[in-house]
Design a protein around this motif. Sequence first.
Motif, PDB file in Angstrom:
ATOM      1  N   VAL A 242       6.833   3.165   1.372  1.00 36.93           N
ATOM      2  CA  VAL A 242       5.838   2.133   1.080  1.00 36.93           C
ATOM      3  C   VAL A 242       5.364   1.481   2.374  1.00 36.93           C
ATOM      4  O   VAL A 242       6.084   1.460   3.381  1.00 36.93           O
ATOM      5  CB  VAL A 242       6.426   1.059   0.125  1.00 36.93           C
ATOM      6  N   HIS A 243       4.152   0.976   2.351  1.00 34.29           N
ATOM      7  CA  HIS A 243       3.550   0.289   3.499  1.00 34.29           C
ATOM      8  C   HIS A 243       3.301  -1.166   3.093  1.00 34.29           C
ATOM      9  O   HIS A 243       2.560  -1.434   2.145  1.00 34.29           O
ATOM     10  CB  HIS A 243       2.226   0.967   3.877  1.00 34.29           C
ATOM     11  N   LEU A 244       3.951  -2.111   3.801  1.00 31.62           N
ATOM     12  CA  LEU A 244       3.799  -3.531   3.515  1.00 31.62           C
ATOM     13  C   LEU A 244       2.991  -4.209   4.615  1.00 31.62           C
ATOM     14  O   LEU A 244       3.222  -3.962   5.807  1.00 31.62           O
ATOM     15  CB  LEU A 244       5.180  -4.205   3.413  1.00 31.62           C
ATOM     16  N   ILE A 245       2.063  -5.057   4.206  1.00 30.93           N
ATOM     17  CA  ILE A 245       1.277  -5.841   5.158  1.00 30.93           C
ATOM     18  C   ILE A 245       1.896  -7.224   5.270  1.00 30.93           C
ATOM     19  O   ILE A 245       1.947  -7.984   4.296  1.00 30.93           O
ATOM     20  CB  ILE A 245      -0.199  -5.961   4.712  1.00 30.93           C
ATOM     21  N   VAL A 246       2.404  -7.541   6.454  1.00 29.60           N
ATOM     22  CA  VAL A 246       3.026  -8.834   6.734  1.00 29.60           C
ATOM     23  C   VAL A 246       2.329  -9.428   7.966  1.00 29.60           C
ATOM     24  O   VAL A 246       2.583  -8.988   9.095  1.00 29.60           O
ATOM     25  CB  VAL A 246       4.539  -8.687   6.998  1.00 29.60           C
ATOM     26  N   PRO A 247       1.439 -10.388   7.758  1.00 28.78           N
ATOM     27  CA  PRO A 247       0.641 -10.921   8.879  1.00 28.78           C
ATOM     28  C   PRO A 247       1.473 -11.493  10.025  1.00 28.78           C
ATOM     29  O   PRO A 247       1.138 -11.298  11.194  1.00 28.78           O
ATOM     30  CB  PRO A 247      -0.215 -12.012   8.211  1.00 28.78           C
ATOM     31  N   GLU A 248       2.560 -12.198   9.703  1.00 33.79           N
ATOM     32  CA  GLU A 248       3.364 -12.837  10.746  1.00 33.79           C
ATOM     33  C   GLU A 248       4.389 -11.843  11.306  1.00 33.79           C
ATOM     34  O   GLU A 248       5.284 -11.399  10.594  1.00 33.79           O
ATOM     35  CB  GLU A 248       4.088 -14.060  10.182  1.00 33.79           C
ATOM     36  N   ALA A 249       4.249 -11.524  12.584  1.00 31.32           N
ATOM     37  CA  ALA A 249       5.150 -10.555  13.206  1.00 31.32           C
ATOM     38  C   ALA A 249       6.598 -11.034  13.211  1.00 31.32           C
ATOM     39  O   ALA A 249       7.528 -10.226  13.144  1.00 31.32           O
ATOM     40  CB  ALA A 249       4.696 -10.260  14.636  1.00 31.32           C
TER      41      ALA A 249
ATOM     42  N   HIS B  36       0.834  -1.203   0.000  1.00 28.82           N
ATOM     43  CA  HIS B  36       0.000   0.000   0.000  1.00 28.82           C
ATOM     44  C   HIS B  36       0.870   1.254   0.000  1.00 28.82           C
ATOM     45  O   HIS B  36       2.031   1.229   0.404  1.00 28.82           O
ATOM     46  CB  HIS B  36      -0.905   0.035   1.248  1.00 28.82           C
ATOM     47  N   ASN B  37       0.257   2.358  -0.436  1.00 25.24           N
ATOM     48  CA  ASN B  37       0.843   3.707  -0.304  1.00 25.24           C
ATOM     49  C   ASN B  37       2.300   3.780  -0.807  1.00 25.24           C
ATOM     50  O   ASN B  37       3.182   4.280  -0.117  1.00 25.24           O
ATOM     51  CB  ASN B  37       0.789   4.167   1.157  1.00 25.24           C
ATOM     52  N   LEU B  38       2.492   3.291  -2.021  1.00 19.43           N
ATOM     53  CA  LEU B  38       3.820   3.366  -2.633  1.00 19.43           C
ATOM     54  C   LEU B  38       4.019   4.746  -3.240  1.00 19.43           C
ATOM     55  O   LEU B  38       3.242   5.189  -4.088  1.00 19.43           O
ATOM     56  CB  LEU B  38       3.966   2.288  -3.708  1.00 19.43           C
ATOM     57  N   HIS B  39       5.061   5.441  -2.810  1.00 19.85           N
ATOM     58  CA  HIS B  39       5.386   6.764  -3.342  1.00 19.85           C
ATOM     59  C   HIS B  39       6.872   6.796  -3.691  1.00 19.85           C
ATOM     60  O   HIS B  39       7.717   6.352  -2.914  1.00 19.85           O
ATOM     61  CB  HIS B  39       5.086   7.861  -2.318  1.00 19.85           C
ATOM     62  N   CYS B  40       7.171   7.339  -4.874  1.00 24.27           N
ATOM     63  CA  CYS B  40       8.570   7.419  -5.319  1.00 24.27           C
ATOM     64  C   CYS B  40       8.804   8.763  -5.986  1.00 24.27           C
ATOM     65  O   CYS B  40       7.983   9.207  -6.798  1.00 24.27           O
ATOM     66  CB  CYS B  40       8.874   6.272  -6.288  1.00 24.27           C
ATOM     67  N   TRP B  41       9.903   9.429  -5.647  1.00 31.26           N
ATOM     68  CA  TRP B  41      10.206  10.738  -6.200  1.00 31.26           C
ATOM     69  C   TRP B  41      11.714  10.961  -6.192  1.00 31.26           C
ATOM     70  O   TRP B  41      12.465  10.157  -5.640  1.00 31.26           O
ATOM     71  CB  TRP B  41       9.492  11.831  -5.407  1.00 31.26           C
TER      72      TRP B  41
ATOM     73  N   THR C 112      11.955   4.239   2.910  1.00 27.74           N
ATOM     74  CA  THR C 112      11.261   4.188   4.198  1.00 27.74           C
ATOM     75  C   THR C 112      10.160   3.143   4.057  1.00 27.74           C
ATOM     76  O   THR C 112       9.208   3.343   3.291  1.00 27.74           O
ATOM     77  CB  THR C 112      10.649   5.545   4.575  1.00 27.74           C
ATOM     78  N   ILE C 113      10.320   2.041   4.756  1.00 28.25           N
ATOM     79  CA  ILE C 113       9.389   0.914   4.634  1.00 28.25           C
ATOM     80  C   ILE C 113       8.686   0.701   5.963  1.00 28.25           C
ATOM     81  O   ILE C 113       9.330   0.452   6.988  1.00 28.25           O
ATOM     82  CB  ILE C 113      10.136  -0.370   4.222  1.00 28.25           C
ATOM     83  N   GLN C 114       7.373   0.838   5.936  1.00 26.32           N
ATOM     84  CA  GLN C 114       6.566   0.585   7.129  1.00 26.32           C
ATOM     85  C   GLN C 114       5.929  -0.795   6.999  1.00 26.32           C
ATOM     86  O   GLN C 114       5.316  -1.110   5.979  1.00 26.32           O
ATOM     87  CB  GLN C 114       5.478   1.640   7.290  1.00 26.32           C
ATOM     88  N   ILE C 115       6.107  -1.610   8.028  1.00 24.70           N
ATOM     89  CA  ILE C 115       5.551  -2.964   8.018  1.00 24.70           C
ATOM     90  C   ILE C 115       4.552  -3.106   9.152  1.00 24.70           C
ATOM     91  O   ILE C 115       4.813  -2.684  10.287  1.00 24.70           O
ATOM     92  CB  ILE C 115       6.662  -4.012   8.162  1.00 24.70           C
ATOM     93  N   ALA C 116       3.416  -3.693   8.834  1.00 20.86           N
ATOM     94  CA  ALA C 116       2.386  -3.912   9.839  1.00 20.86           C
ATOM     95  C   ALA C 116       1.688  -5.223   9.565  1.00 20.86           C
ATOM     96  O   ALA C 116       1.681  -5.725   8.430  1.00 20.86           O
ATOM     97  CB  ALA C 116       1.376  -2.764   9.826  1.00 20.86           C
ATOM     98  N   SER C 117       1.110  -5.803  10.604  1.00 19.46           N
ATOM     99  CA  SER C 117       0.297  -7.012  10.436  1.00 19.46           C
ATOM    100  C   SER C 117      -1.054  -6.616   9.879  1.00 19.46           C
ATOM    101  O   SER C 117      -1.462  -5.461   9.951  1.00 19.46           O
ATOM    102  CB  SER C 117       0.130  -7.729  11.771  1.00 19.46           C
ATOM    103  N   ALA C 118      -1.773  -7.593   9.324  1.00 22.58           N
ATOM    104  CA  ALA C 118      -3.089  -7.313   8.754  1.00 22.58           C
ATOM    105  C   ALA C 118      -4.039  -6.779   9.808  1.00 22.58           C
ATOM    106  O   ALA C 118      -4.832  -5.866   9.569  1.00 22.58           O
ATOM    107  CB  ALA C 118      -3.660  -8.572   8.108  1.00 22.58           C
ATOM    108  N   ALA C 119      -3.945  -7.324  11.014  1.00 25.22           N
ATOM    109  CA  ALA C 119      -4.851  -6.919  12.077  1.00 25.22           C
ATOM    110  C   ALA C 119      -4.642  -5.457  12.456  1.00 25.22           C
ATOM    111  O   ALA C 119      -5.596  -4.682  12.576  1.00 25.22           O
ATOM    112  CB  ALA C 119      -4.652  -7.804  13.310  1.00 25.22           C
ATOM    113  N   SER C 120      -3.378  -5.043  12.610  1.00 26.43           N
ATOM    114  CA  SER C 120      -3.111  -3.666  12.994  1.00 26.43           C
ATOM    115  C   SER C 120      -3.469  -2.698  11.881  1.00 26.43           C
ATOM    116  O   SER C 120      -3.917  -1.579  12.123  1.00 26.43           O
ATOM    117  CB  SER C 120      -1.635  -3.507  13.371  1.00 26.43           C
ATOM    118  N   HIS C 121      -3.307  -3.136  10.623  1.00 25.93           N
ATOM    119  CA  HIS C 121      -3.668  -2.294   9.484  1.00 25.93           C
ATOM    120  C   HIS C 121      -5.181  -2.066   9.442  1.00 25.93           C
ATOM    121  O   HIS C 121      -5.649  -0.941   9.253  1.00 25.93           O
ATOM    122  CB  HIS C 121      -3.195  -2.963   8.187  1.00 25.93           C
ATOM    123  N   GLU C 122      -5.969  -3.141   9.643  1.00 26.97           N
ATOM    124  CA  GLU C 122      -7.431  -3.016   9.627  1.00 26.97           C
ATOM    125  C   GLU C 122      -7.903  -2.155  10.781  1.00 26.97           C
ATOM    126  O   GLU C 122      -8.826  -1.345  10.652  1.00 26.97           O
ATOM    127  CB  GLU C 122      -8.063  -4.405   9.682  1.00 26.97           C
TER     128      GLU C 122
END
Length: 280
Positions: free
Chosen positions: A234-241, A218-223, A265-275
């Motif tokens: 970018v924001h990556l959803i990774v279910p397994e912590a 999600h939210n991929l931005h490049c400049w 800058t890569i932000q990683i979150a689980s599916a639960a925290s993203h929802e």
Amino acid sequence: MAIGVGLNALFVSVELGTGWWAGSLALLADAGHNAGDVVGLLLAWGAHALAQRPPTRRYTWGFRRSTIYAALFNSLLLLAGCGAILWEAVHRMRTPVPTIGVAMIAVAAAGVVINTLTALLFMRGRKHDANLRAAFLHMAADAAVSAGVVVAGIVIVLTGWTWVDPVVGMLVAIVIIVGTWDLFRESIDLAIDAVPRGINTEEVTKILAGIPGVAAVHNLHCWSVSTAEKALTVHLIVPEATEHQRVLEEASAQLQQYVSINHTTIQIASAASHEQRDRS
């Protein structure tokens, strides 16, 4: 870069004086173009020096973007100069002015040598820096344009056709416009944070989504941070912590290897925290 500025500044002085004395619009047009290049080289030199300064509390990115504005100003300067050359060329087509072909040949031939030598100075860094690439292309184009002026001088000496001079002046302006237009468009893109050339966001998304453990991107931005550096968030959803650290390291390595992005800058979150964040 100092050598290139010095050589071209000296040549512009000689070319302007000779062009005025010989009454050659082709020489004056080429001198105007070369003068623009000297200004462009000075801007690129100054911007490059600013870009090397360390970040501060207020300017956390430092002054890297100065290289972008230097490239934009350089392209605008060249396009404005071309407009003046075309205007004068049309006037001289209506009212021909006698020119001294031998002087045109001698000065323009010197221009071929100087511009070629200057272009060679920028060959090494042109592939990785848009600023240096622009300088290289301008100098290479200048060498070709000066060669055209030599041809015009030879034609005038052999035939006495003075109308060849404004025609060559117009051709010089058109060549400059064609060569500068792409730089102008790229500079505009850089200034308004468009995705840098050579980067396909769909391909980047596929690369990141293909990393084992990544469920969504999600939210991929490049400049472009400067004419030579790129940034991505970018924001990556990774279910397994337990996979977060591995995914972070692999994503950083993939971005550096395949798209040569300098700052990520890569932000990683689980599916639960993203929802949960989306509901809030």
